[in-house]
Design an enzyme around this catalytic site. Sequence first.
Site, short mmCIF file in Angstrom:
data_model
loop_
_atom_site.label_atom_id
_atom_site.label_comp_id
_atom_site.label_asym_id
_atom_site.label_seq_id
_atom_site.Cartn_x
_atom_site.Cartn_y
_atom_site.Cartn_z
N CYS A 109 0.85 -1.22 -0.04
CA CYS A 109 0.01 0.12 -0.13
C CYS A 109 1.07 1.15 0.01
CB CYS A 109 -0.74 -0.06 1.28
SG CYS A 109 -1.73 1.38 1.57
N CYS A 115 -0.20 4.01 2.33
CA CYS A 115 0.33 3.58 3.94
C CYS A 115 1.76 4.03 4.13
CB CYS A 115 0.27 1.92 3.85
SG CYS A 115 -1.45 1.24 3.76
#
Length: 113
Positions: A31, A34
């Site tokens: 991600c 993230c």
Amino acid sequence: MTLTAVTDADFGTEVLAADRPVLVEFTADWCGPCRMLAPVLAEVAAEESTRLKVVQLDIDTNPETVSRYAVLSAPTLMLFRSGEPVKSMVGARPKRRLLQDLEEYLEPALTGH
């Protein structure tokens, strides 16, 4: 500062039974947002350590917790207080906005008077 990683196995003790609010980042290695959020969360964890605990949970290796809280995307930030989720936010955000979003749920900082 790196964030504490929690798992399905220790979520109850690390998050639900914590003595202060806990911000959980539901994250994944793949991600991108993230990764952008990680240094922001590390700063918040360091600066607000008396009022807030910040942890990460890998959504790929902890399906039980992910499904219990119906997490559909990463990063999802969920704030727990007294064992209950009180706020959920999806997506990366700048530190200032994150702190504004969390402020109403945090105890005032203890001062040394």
